[in-house]
Design a protein around this motif. Structure first.
Motif, PDB file in Angstrom:
ATOM      1  N   VAL A  67       0.733  -1.241   0.058  1.00 55.46           N
ATOM      2  CA  VAL A  67      -0.348  -0.610   0.350  1.00 55.46           C
ATOM      3  C   VAL A  67       0.875   1.143  -0.127  1.00 55.46           C
ATOM      4  O   VAL A  67       0.566   1.828  -0.613  1.00 55.46           O
ATOM      5  CB  VAL A  67      -1.132   0.464   1.092  1.00 55.46           C
ATOM      6  CG1 VAL A  67      -2.024   1.459   1.228  1.00 55.46           C
ATOM      7  CG2 VAL A  67      -1.607  -1.716   0.947  1.00 55.46           C
ATOM      8  N   THR A  68       2.020   1.313   0.522  1.00 54.81           N
ATOM      9  CA  THR A  68       3.182   2.036   0.809  1.00 54.81           C
ATOM     10  C   THR A  68       4.062   1.977   1.174  1.00 54.81           C
ATOM     11  O   THR A  68       4.270   0.294   1.847  1.00 54.81           O
ATOM     12  CB  THR A  68       2.377   3.247   1.328  1.00 54.81           C
ATOM     13  OG1 THR A  68       2.885   4.741   1.013  1.00 54.81           O
ATOM     14  CG2 THR A  68       2.612   2.677   2.953  1.00 54.81           C
ATOM     15  N   GLY A  69       5.465   2.749   1.086  1.00 56.05           N
ATOM     16  CA  GLY A  69       6.317   2.288   1.539  1.00 56.05           C
ATOM     17  C   GLY A  69       7.513   0.667   0.680  1.00 56.05           C
ATOM     18  O   GLY A  69       6.893   0.574  -0.608  1.00 56.05           O
ATOM     19  N   GLY A  70       8.727  -0.185   1.043  1.00 55.14           N
ATOM     20  CA  GLY A  70       8.493  -1.226   0.882  1.00 55.14           C
ATOM     21  C   GLY A  70       9.650  -1.234   0.027  1.00 55.14           C
ATOM     22  O   GLY A  70      10.573  -2.000  -0.271  1.00 55.14           O
ATOM     23  N   GLN A  71      10.315   0.143  -0.726  1.00 60.27           N
ATOM     24  CA  GLN A  71      11.520   0.339  -0.979  1.00 60.27           C
ATOM     25  C   GLN A  71      12.790   0.827  -0.070  1.00 60.27           C
ATOM     26  O   GLN A  71      12.239   2.365   1.145  1.00 60.27           O
ATOM     27  CB  GLN A  71      11.361   1.281  -1.934  1.00 60.27           C
ATOM     28  CG  GLN A  71       9.971   1.520  -2.924  1.00 60.27           C
ATOM     29  CD  GLN A  71      11.178  -0.224  -3.492  1.00 60.27           C
ATOM     30  OE1 GLN A  71      11.912  -0.574  -4.210  1.00 60.27           O
ATOM     31  NE2 GLN A  71      10.174  -0.878  -3.895  1.00 60.27           N
ATOM     32  N   ARG A  72      13.676   0.350   0.130  1.00 57.62           N
ATOM     33  CA  ARG A  72      15.141   0.564   0.818  1.00 57.62           C
ATOM     34  C   ARG A  72      15.640   2.030  -0.028  1.00 57.62           C
ATOM     35  O   ARG A  72      15.386   2.103  -1.013  1.00 57.62           O
ATOM     36  CB  ARG A  72      16.052  -0.061   1.088  1.00 57.62           C
ATOM     37  CG  ARG A  72      16.044  -1.904   1.087  1.00 57.62           C
ATOM     38  CD  ARG A  72      17.028  -2.806   0.977  1.00 57.62           C
ATOM     39  NE  ARG A  72      17.874  -2.154   1.865  1.00 57.62           N
ATOM     40  CZ  ARG A  72      18.774  -3.312   2.662  1.00 57.62           C
ATOM     41  NH1 ARG A  72      18.803  -4.310   2.206  1.00 57.62           N
ATOM     42  NH2 ARG A  72      19.598  -2.776   3.262  1.00 57.62           N
TER      43      ARG A  72
ATOM     44  N   PHE B 197      17.809   3.743   7.333  1.00 56.10           N
ATOM     45  CA  PHE B 197      16.115   4.534   7.270  1.00 56.10           C
ATOM     46  C   PHE B 197      15.665   3.000   6.413  1.00 56.10           C
ATOM     47  O   PHE B 197      16.164   1.891   5.551  1.00 56.10           O
ATOM     48  CB  PHE B 197      16.727   5.828   6.277  1.00 56.10           C
ATOM     49  CG  PHE B 197      17.243   6.409   7.398  1.00 56.10           C
ATOM     50  CD1 PHE B 197      16.061   7.108   8.427  1.00 56.10           C
ATOM     51  CD2 PHE B 197      18.123   7.132   6.788  1.00 56.10           C
ATOM     52  CE1 PHE B 197      16.115   8.439   9.444  1.00 56.10           C
ATOM     53  CE2 PHE B 197      18.360   8.272   7.961  1.00 56.10           C
ATOM     54  CZ  PHE B 197      18.015   8.452   8.849  1.00 56.10           C
ATOM     55  N   TYR B 198      14.296   2.599   6.981  1.00 54.63           N
ATOM     56  CA  TYR B 198      13.478   2.288   6.426  1.00 54.63           C
ATOM     57  C   TYR B 198      11.671   2.865   6.664  1.00 54.63           C
ATOM     58  O   TYR B 198      11.253   3.306   7.552  1.00 54.63           O
ATOM     59  CB  TYR B 198      12.740   0.539   6.796  1.00 54.63           C
ATOM     60  CG  TYR B 198      12.167  -0.383   5.670  1.00 54.63           C
ATOM     61  CD1 TYR B 198      13.807  -1.138   4.841  1.00 54.63           C
ATOM     62  CD2 TYR B 198      11.015  -0.706   5.115  1.00 54.63           C
ATOM     63  CE1 TYR B 198      12.936  -1.473   3.613  1.00 54.63           C
ATOM     64  CE2 TYR B 198      11.093  -0.897   4.641  1.00 54.63           C
ATOM     65  CZ  TYR B 198      11.710  -1.963   3.369  1.00 54.63           C
ATOM     66  OH  TYR B 198      11.095  -2.838   2.810  1.00 54.63           O
ATOM     67  N   PRO B 199      11.481   2.922   5.140  1.00 52.59           N
ATOM     68  CA  PRO B 199      10.116   3.431   5.299  1.00 52.59           C
ATOM     69  C   PRO B 199       8.502   3.138   5.768  1.00 52.59           C
ATOM     70  O   PRO B 199       8.702   1.942   6.311  1.00 52.59           O
ATOM     71  CB  PRO B 199       9.567   3.602   3.819  1.00 52.59           C
ATOM     72  CG  PRO B 199      10.358   2.904   2.793  1.00 52.59           C
ATOM     73  CD  PRO B 199      11.416   2.459   4.161  1.00 52.59           C
ATOM     74  N   PRO B 200       7.999   3.870   6.372  1.00 50.27           N
ATOM     75  CA  PRO B 200       6.733   3.181   7.444  1.00 50.27           C
ATOM     76  C   PRO B 200       6.323   2.513   5.481  1.00 50.27           C
ATOM     77  O   PRO B 200       6.201   3.091   4.879  1.00 50.27           O
ATOM     78  CB  PRO B 200       6.287   3.974   7.121  1.00 50.27           C
ATOM     79  CG  PRO B 200       7.114   5.294   8.070  1.00 50.27           C
ATOM     80  CD  PRO B 200       8.716   4.797   7.142  1.00 50.27           C
ATOM     81  N   THR B 201       5.740   1.209   6.335  1.00 50.71           N
ATOM     82  CA  THR B 201       4.793  -0.085   5.112  1.00 50.71           C
ATOM     83  C   THR B 201       3.914  -0.720   5.356  1.00 50.71           C
ATOM     84  O   THR B 201       4.096  -0.835   6.733  1.00 50.71           O
ATOM     85  CB  THR B 201       6.345  -1.020   4.663  1.00 50.71           C
ATOM     86  OG1 THR B 201       7.296   0.096   4.414  1.00 50.71           O
ATOM     87  CG2 THR B 201       5.735  -2.015   3.541  1.00 50.71           C
ATOM     88  N   VAL B 202       3.121  -0.642   5.137  1.00 51.84           N
ATOM     89  CA  VAL B 202       1.552  -1.535   4.806  1.00 51.84           C
ATOM     90  C   VAL B 202       1.183  -2.107   4.068  1.00 51.84           C
ATOM     91  O   VAL B 202       1.733  -1.945   2.324  1.00 51.84           O
ATOM     92  CB  VAL B 202       0.754  -0.245   4.838  1.00 51.84           C
ATOM     93  CG1 VAL B 202      -0.815  -1.263   5.681  1.00 51.84           C
ATOM     94  CG2 VAL B 202       0.101   0.888   5.842  1.00 51.84           C
ATOM     95  N   LEU B 203       1.617  -3.184   4.481  1.00 53.30           N
ATOM     96  CA  LEU B 203       0.979  -4.722   3.429  1.00 53.30           C
ATOM     97  C   LEU B 203      -0.243  -5.316   2.904  1.00 53.30           C
ATOM     98  O   LEU B 203      -0.263  -5.353   4.411  1.00 53.30           O
ATOM     99  CB  LEU B 203       2.142  -5.672   3.367  1.00 53.30           C
ATOM    100  CG  LEU B 203       3.484  -5.301   3.061  1.00 53.30           C
ATOM    101  CD1 LEU B 203       4.522  -6.381   4.031  1.00 53.30           C
ATOM    102  CD2 LEU B 203       3.995  -4.973   1.895  1.00 53.30           C
ATOM    103  N   ALA B 204      -1.332  -5.278   2.247  1.00 55.39           N
ATOM    104  CA  ALA B 204      -2.331  -5.471   2.798  1.00 55.39           C
ATOM    105  C   ALA B 204      -1.793  -7.144   1.877  1.00 55.39           C
ATOM    106  O   ALA B 204      -1.377  -7.246   1.102  1.00 55.39           O
ATOM    107  CB  ALA B 204      -3.556  -4.664   1.584  1.00 55.39           C
ATOM    108  N   ASP B 205      -3.252  -7.603   2.448  1.00 58.77           N
ATOM    109  CA  ASP B 205      -3.530  -9.424   1.370  1.00 58.77           C
ATOM    110  C   ASP B 205      -2.754 -10.147   2.539  1.00 58.77           C
ATOM    111  O   ASP B 205      -1.942 -10.953   0.801  1.00 58.77           O
ATOM    112  CB  ASP B 205      -3.900  -9.245  -0.044  1.00 58.77           C
ATOM    113  CG  ASP B 205      -5.131  -7.833  -0.608  1.00 58.77           C
ATOM    114  OD1 ASP B 205      -5.738  -8.115   0.204  1.00 58.77           O
ATOM    115  OD2 ASP B 205      -4.658  -7.189  -1.104  1.00 58.77           O
ATOM    116  N   VAL B 206      -2.097  -9.945   3.145  1.00 62.14           N
ATOM    117  CA  VAL B 206      -0.912 -10.787   3.473  1.00 62.14           C
ATOM    118  C   VAL B 206      -1.157 -12.196   3.211  1.00 62.14           C
ATOM    119  O   VAL B 206      -2.063 -12.582   4.671  1.00 62.14           O
ATOM    120  CB  VAL B 206      -0.343  -9.899   4.431  1.00 62.14           C
ATOM    121  CG1 VAL B 206       0.748 -11.485   5.637  1.00 62.14           C
ATOM    122  CG2 VAL B 206       0.113  -8.688   4.531  1.00 62.14           C
TER     123      VAL B 206
END
Length: 489
Positions: A364-369, A376-385
C-alpha cells in the motif's frame, strides 16, 4: 569521565568507562568499542570494553555492598530513587538528545522515553517503603507465623538497545528499592544513556554516604565473556534480562546451575485485532501508535494486524495514507520516523517485506529501501498478506504493518493466539462483551483494548509462553527482587 568527542556533541559529558565500586576507570585490558549514530553512521565516541576481570570486580563490589545496603532504611533508599527521578527529569533535554544520538529515535520520542524511564524511579521510590509482610496466629493456635521479605541479593541486569533509559530504570528502580546492589550490562549499541543514569546514581550514593558498590556498570562488546562467569558465581543471586527469546533461553540454561532467580522479558509477536464492529478511525489511530513507537523497534509493537474481512481493505488503505504522510530522517531534525538501529536491521525488515510480496501481498505504501547514509526504512503497509508469510510469524522489529483478514470473532482470536509468544496484544471493538472476551481469551501478558499503548510504570509488564518469566513495573516489579522468609514464633 572521558569521552573522545567534540565539545558540541550530545555525549560530551557522559562517562565512557567501567563503573566499579563508585569509581569510573578504564577496562582492565584497555580496550574500547565504538558507538555509532544510526542516522549518520558516524562514530559518536569510544566506550571502555569490559572483560571478565571487570565483571568479576563489579560483582565483588556489589557483593561487598550487599549487607550494608540491605540494612539501609527503606525510606533512605526511597529518597535516593526520588532524588534520581528529580535529576533525570531536570536533565530531560540532555538525556533525550543522547538517546536520539545513539538510538536514532526522534527527539519527541526520546523526551517521552525520559519521562517514562524517570517514572520507574519515582514509582519504585514509593514502593520501597511498602514491601509486604504478615503476622498471624497459626491455625492450630500453638505459635505465631511471621512472614517477611528481604532482598534476594546482588543482581545482574542485562538491558537491550531500543529503550536505553527505560529498560535500565525499570530494572535498577526495583532492585535498589528492594535492597539489592546491581551489576548492569548495557547493550553494546546504546550504552551511553545507561552510563549517564549510572553517574546520576553514583553521585547520589556518594553525596549521601551510601555504599559505593550498589551500582556498577560493565559495557562490553563481548557479552558472553563477561556475563558467563558471573552466572556461574555463587555470589550472584538474581538475573534480569530483556532481549530475544533465543538469548533468554541460553541465559536460563546458564542460570540453572546456580538456581538463580530469573526475570525474563523476551520476544513478542503482538496481534492487533480489529473486530467487525470497531471504530475504524480509532483503530487506525491506535495502529499507528502501536506500530511506530521507535520505528517499530519495540517488543510490544503491533506485529500482525488481524482485521475483519469487512474492514480489511479500508483499514489497510487508511493506515497506508497515514504512513505515507510521515517524514523519515534523522531524529534530531524533527522527522516523524528515525532510522533502524543498523544495517542488519534494515536487511532483516526488507527481507520480510519481500517475502510477503512473494506470497501475494499488496504494498500500500513504502517497501523500498532508501539510499544512505543512515539505516532508514520507510513506514510500510502490506495488504492481503498470506497467513504463511514470514512477517506473520516472525517479529518484524521495524515500521512494517502486515494486514491479514479474518472471517469471524472466533477466527480472529484463534489467529491472534497462533504464536509461541505472548507479550502484548491489542483489540478494537465497540462491543463490551467482545472486549471482555478478548481480555480473557487473548493469550498475552498485556492487552490494550481500544488503546494502542499499554506501557505504564505502575502496571505489571511481562508476557506469557515464550515471551518470558516474571513481571517488571507495578507492585509485581518489587517482588522480583525480594525473597520470602517464614518464621514460626
Amino acid at each position: 569521565m572521558t569521552a573522545t568527542t567534540p565539545t558540541t556533541s550530545p555525549v560530551r559529558d557522559v562517562p565512557t568507562e567501567v563503573l566499579v565500586d563508585g569509581r569510573w576507570r578504564a577496562a582492565t585490558g584497555g580496550g574500547t568499542f565504538e558507538v555509532v549514530d544510526p542516522a549518520t553512521e558516524e562514530t559518536l565516541c569510544s566506550v571502555a570494553d569490559a572483560g571478565p576481570e571487570d565483571g568479576e570486580a563489579a560483582l565483588a563490589a556489589a557483593h561487598a555492598a550487599a549487607p550494608e545496603w540491605a540494612r539501609v532504611a527503606p525510606r533512605e533508599r526511597a529518597e535516593l530513587l526520588r532524588a534520581a527521578f528529580e535529576t533525570v527529569t531536570a536533565r530531560t533535554e540532555q538525556l533525550a538528545a543522547l538517546i536520539t544520538a545513539e538510538c536514532g529515535k526522534t527527539l519527541a520520542e526520546s523526551r517521552a522515553e525520559v519521562a517514562y524511564g524517570a517514572e520507574f524511579l519515582r514509582w519504585f521510590a514509593e514502593e520501597a517503603v511498602r514491601a509486604p509482610g504478615l503476622l498471624r496466629r497459626a491455625p492450630a493456635g500453638a505459635n505465631q507465623q511471621l512472614v517477611h521479605r528481604r532482598p534476594v541479593g546482588p543482581a545482574l541486569l542485562i538491558t537491550p538497545w531500543n529503550f536505553p533509559i527505560a529498560m535500565a530504570t525499570r530494572k535498577i528502580g526495583p532492585a535498589l528499592a528492594a535492597g539489592c546492589p546491581v551489576v548492569i550490562k548495557p547493550a553494546q549499541l546504546t550504552p551511553l544513556t545507561t552510563l549517564a543514569v549510572a553517574e546520576i546514581l553514583r553521585d547520589e550514593l556518594e553525596r549521601r554516604g551510601l555504599p559505593a558498590g550498589v551500582v556498577n556498570v560493565v559495557p562490553t562488546s563481548s557479552a558472553g565473556d563477561v556475563t558467563g562467569p558471573l552466572l556461574a558465581d555463587d555470589r550472584l543471586r538474581k538475573l534480569s534480562f530483556t532481549g530475544s527469546t533465543g538469548v533468554g533461553r541460553r541465559l536460563l540454561a546458564q542460570a540453572a546451575d546456580q538456581v538463580l532467580s530469573c526475570s525474563m522479558e523476551l520476544g513478542g509477536n503482538a496481534p492487533f485485532v480489529v473486530f467487525g464492529d470497531a471504530d475504524l478511525e480509532a483503530a487506525v489511530d491506535g495502529a499507528a501508535v502501536a506500530k511506530l513507537r521507535n520505528g517499530g523497534q519495540s517488543c510490544v509493537a503491533a506485529n500482525r494486524f488481524l482485521v475483519h474481512e469487512s474492514l480489511a481493505t479500508e483499514f489497510a488503505d487508511r493506515l497506508g495514507a497515514r504512513f505515507a504522510d510521515l517524514t523519515v530522517g534523522p531524529g534530531a531534525e524533527g522527522n516523524d520516523v528515525g532510522p533502524l538501529i543498523g544495517a542488519d536491521a534494515v536487511d532483516s525488515v526488507h527481507a520480510l517485506v519481500a517475502d510477503a510480496v512473494d506470497h501475494g501481498a499488496r504494498v500500500v505504501t513504502g517497501g523500498q529501501r532508501p539510499a544512505g547514509p543512515g539505516y532508514f526504512y520507510p513506514p510500510t503497509v502490506l495488504a492481503d498478506v498470506a497467513r504463511d508469510a514470514r512477517c506473520v510469524h516472525e517479529e518484524i522489529f521495524g515500521p512494517v504493518a502486515p494486514v491479514v483478514a479474518f472471517a469471524d470473532d472466533d477466527e480472529g482470536i484463534a489467529l491472534a493466539n497462533d504464536t509461541p509468544y505472548g507479550l502484548a496484544a491489542y483489540a478494537y471493538t465497540r462491543d463490551l462483551d467482545l472486549a471482555m472476551r478478548a481480555a480473557h481469551e487473548l493469550d498475552a501478558g498485556m492487552i490494550g483494548v481500544n488503546r494502542g499503548m499499554v506501557s505504564d510504570a505502575s502496571a505489571p509488564f511481562g508476557g506469557t509462553k515464550q515471551s518470558g518469566l516474571g513481571r517488571e513495573g507495578g507492585e509485581a516489579g518489587l517482588e522480583e527482587y525480594l525473597e520470602t522468609v517464614y518464621v514460626a514464633m
